[in-house]
Design an enzyme around this catalytic site. Sequence first.
Site, PDB file in Angstrom:
ATOM      1  N   THR A 226       0.853  -1.186   0.000  1.00 20.60           N
ATOM      2  CA  THR A 226       0.000   0.000   0.000  1.00 20.60           C
ATOM      3  C   THR A 226       0.882   1.227   0.000  1.00 20.60           C
ATOM      4  O   THR A 226       1.851   1.306   0.778  1.00 20.60           O
ATOM      5  CB  THR A 226      -1.004   0.122   1.165  1.00 20.60           C
ATOM      6  N   ASP A 228       0.110   3.870   1.133  1.00 16.93           N
ATOM      7  CA  ASP A 228      -0.155   4.629   2.356  1.00 16.93           C
ATOM      8  C   ASP A 228       0.922   4.412   3.423  1.00 16.93           C
ATOM      9  O   ASP A 228       1.030   5.193   4.366  1.00 16.93           O
ATOM     10  CB  ASP A 228      -1.514   4.237   2.950  1.00 16.93           C
ATOM     11  N   GLU A 361      -4.492  13.496   2.839  1.00 18.10           N
ATOM     12  CA  GLU A 361      -5.859  13.128   2.461  1.00 18.10           C
ATOM     13  C   GLU A 361      -6.719  12.785   3.684  1.00 18.10           C
ATOM     14  O   GLU A 361      -7.893  13.114   3.753  1.00 18.10           O
ATOM     15  CB  GLU A 361      -5.760  11.914   1.541  1.00 18.10           C
TER      16      GLU A 361
HETATM   17  P1  FBP Z   1      -4.770   0.531  -0.507  1.00 23.69           P
HETATM   18  O1  FBP Z   1      -4.812   0.715   0.963  1.00 23.69           O
HETATM   19  O2  FBP Z   1      -5.704  -0.469  -1.017  1.00 23.69           O
HETATM   20  O3  FBP Z   1      -3.367   0.276  -0.984  1.00 23.69           O
HETATM   21  O4  FBP Z   1      -5.186   1.897  -1.212  1.00 23.69           O
HETATM   22  C1  FBP Z   1      -4.633   3.080  -0.817  1.00 23.69           C
HETATM   23  C2  FBP Z   1      -5.240   4.260  -1.518  1.00 23.69           C
HETATM   24  O5  FBP Z   1      -4.447   4.659  -2.603  1.00 23.69           O
HETATM   25  C3  FBP Z   1      -5.441   5.391  -0.537  1.00 23.69           C
HETATM   26  O6  FBP Z   1      -4.300   6.195  -0.457  1.00 23.69           O
HETATM   27  C4  FBP Z   1      -6.642   6.091  -1.077  1.00 23.69           C
HETATM   28  O7  FBP Z   1      -7.376   6.696  -0.053  1.00 23.69           O
HETATM   29  C5  FBP Z   1      -7.451   4.976  -1.662  1.00 23.69           C
HETATM   30  O8  FBP Z   1      -6.543   3.975  -2.007  1.00 23.69           O
HETATM   31  C6  FBP Z   1      -8.214   5.389  -2.881  1.00 23.69           C
HETATM   32  O9  FBP Z   1      -9.115   4.379  -3.198  1.00 23.69           O
HETATM   33  P2  FBP Z   1      -9.715   4.151  -4.639  1.00 23.69           P
HETATM   34  O10 FBP Z   1      -8.615   3.565  -5.465  1.00 23.69           O
HETATM   35  O11 FBP Z   1     -10.789   3.163  -4.418  1.00 23.69           O
HETATM   36  O12 FBP Z   1     -10.174   5.457  -5.167  1.00 23.69           O
END
Ligand code: FBP
Length: 701
Positions: A226, A228, A361
């Site tokens: 991730t 994140d 975010e």
């Molecule tokens: P993961 O935790 O699945 O790796 O996703 C992280 C992320 O990129 C976050 O930073 C963001 O809030 C979210 O996914 C965005 O989700 P989506 O791709 O569904 O718009």
Amino acid sequence: MSDKKSISIEDILNNPEVQKSTSNISQELIKRRHFIPPKCDAFSKPYTELRDNDDIKFVVDIESANQLPSIINNKAQTIVGVDSPEESFKERYSKKRNIGIVFSGGPAPGGHNVIAGLYDAAKKANPETRIFGFLLGPDGIIENEAIELIGDLVDAYRNLGGFTMIKTGRAKIDTKEKMTLSKETCKSLELDALVIVGGDDSNTNAAFLAHEMFEDGVQVIGVPKTIDGDIQVRDAEGNVLCAMSFGFYTAARAFANAINNLCTDSSSDVKYWHICKVMGRVASHLALEVALQTHANMTLIGEDLTDYIDEKRIEEAIKKEGTIDYNAYGMTLRHLSRVICDGIVRRAAVGKNYGVIVIPEGVLEFINEIQIFIIKLNTIIAEYNETHDADFHTDFPALDDKLEYLRRLAKLSREDASFTIWNTRDDDLFNDIPAFFQEGLLMERDSHGNFQFSQVETEKVLLGLVKDYLDILQENGTYKIGIERSYYRKTLEKGGLDPDYFGPILFKNYDDDDFLLIKSSIISVKTLKQTLINEGVISEKQDIPDPVKKIYQKSVPKLKTQIHFYGYDGRGNDPTRFDCNYTYNLGLTVFSLIANGSTGQMAAIRNLEKDFVKWEPIGIPIAPLMHLEERKSKLALVLEKSIVDVNSVSFKVVKALREKWLAAEPGDDDYRRPDPIRFDGEGEEDRPITLVLNALDRSSP
Ligand code: FBP
């Protein structure tokens, strides 16, 4: 008319120069596809074996022991290379296997290399082993949609970003039915092992699948992915086992690069404040790394806001009423906007009417008043869906319908005192916020019940409040652009006026500073004229001298902003060398865990902050990392997310350098230029600054 014959489009397209310029194969792509990352020492031998590490202990949640008995006693496992093990070991290690792999959740740079590492190790152990990639995330497992990953396909994606090879999805295997279908898929493909590359929720899924398929002999291995950066694992004594998930560094560097370009642009044309929201659903790890990479003028860190206490407010309440003002605990959106205004005003005072602000975010998660709304609305939506066996968002598609439903709940709370989830006060407060923000807070939760912060225009909400407060500060004469003394002198002298005569009349700090601030009482051309009249400089009938008017007009701030969101772009970047090497070795680790019979483990690499030669592949048991958390208004066993530790060295450094990076003083800004992500060249072995700084804590005597 020229008689030169025009060339046909076919001829143009067949021209070698045109073909070369329009080819989608670049030199970097070729280099990336051919690069085989170095292997950790343990993988330099023909075989690897696992050693249970009894020194690594965990505090186990009783619920995890209850729900995951078959994998709860797993130990952390160190991987070591072996030259010539016994024949029976060789046979087991190298047997022909079928292995399935799936990407789950948002893309993260490096995912393809996990596949490449797994593929290389598995094929080396037994060329007949087959690797299947499930398509479009966990749905591919549930619906048995998979493709066999063959050499050419794997080679085409080596060291490339995205999850393009097999795509990804956010489905969760969270019902009996989905679990049964997943088990059937594994059975029909005769899988020996299933690899789940995902974040906290997906690794949670991996643990449940490992338990469910324990008896069937299907091994399940998780991989920490991730951008994140919120999968960080420590043992009970605080030793770091997994310092960060893959993809984090590439995304942070991509964001930092783009944000640094804004620093350069804004300090060149000196007219914009750039408001940059950076991804990271909850934790502010990415924002923290971006702060260290760029030295942007202001970076908010969500985790820093939770413990905020408004001392002034507390003092005032004690003085006035002799009571404690509990609203002074925790940061409010309004207060946060004031912190931002303070920075803007201070920079303006030294002539810097521009700058760059980084907003994580997930900042709303740490703002008490908003967090309360998020929790309440999560509960309301989850309860509605459960009670009515329906979907809240389908039943109430428009914002007005949703607001009407909330109004009904508020009414219910007035009639029935036991109904407390949404009362009139909640409803009134909620109706006070802008419609686009209401819409954001009411938006559909993801399949894991998570609030989708990336869909909320947090930066717009904050910016609205910032603009309102700056208007007030402008009206009371606090927000002004400082005028450089030499410019002031030159302008007045050029117009035949004596700067030393006008200086004390116009400015509040004429005797002291290099940047001169117009007196707070002068807030318009009218008040300027009145001041000059009062001081006997001009009469009612005379005009303000042009040079004086020009100086005044230069002192009037106009806040011009540009809003940016950095997320999906960095998530799709080709990986840095660090992430290429990290993920390839994660893939090798995955195979080692599978070949040695593990299940319910997460592949990880220790010592990421150190030189590559010190990297150590390990297997971490997932079940002991899990704890109970509220999801969809119920307690659920999940892998704990790791947020920014405000006692970490990296946070302390950012905090200590905040003032320097705000640069609210004459002179240059302190911006740092991070290298762009290049595939090779000096600097490309670099690692995250947060990782290096946080390790200092552990290496100090
Ligand atoms: P993961 O935790 O699945 O790796 O996703 C992280 C992320 O990129 C976050 O930073 C963001 O809030 C979210 O996914 C965005 O989700 P989506 O791709 O569904 O718009």
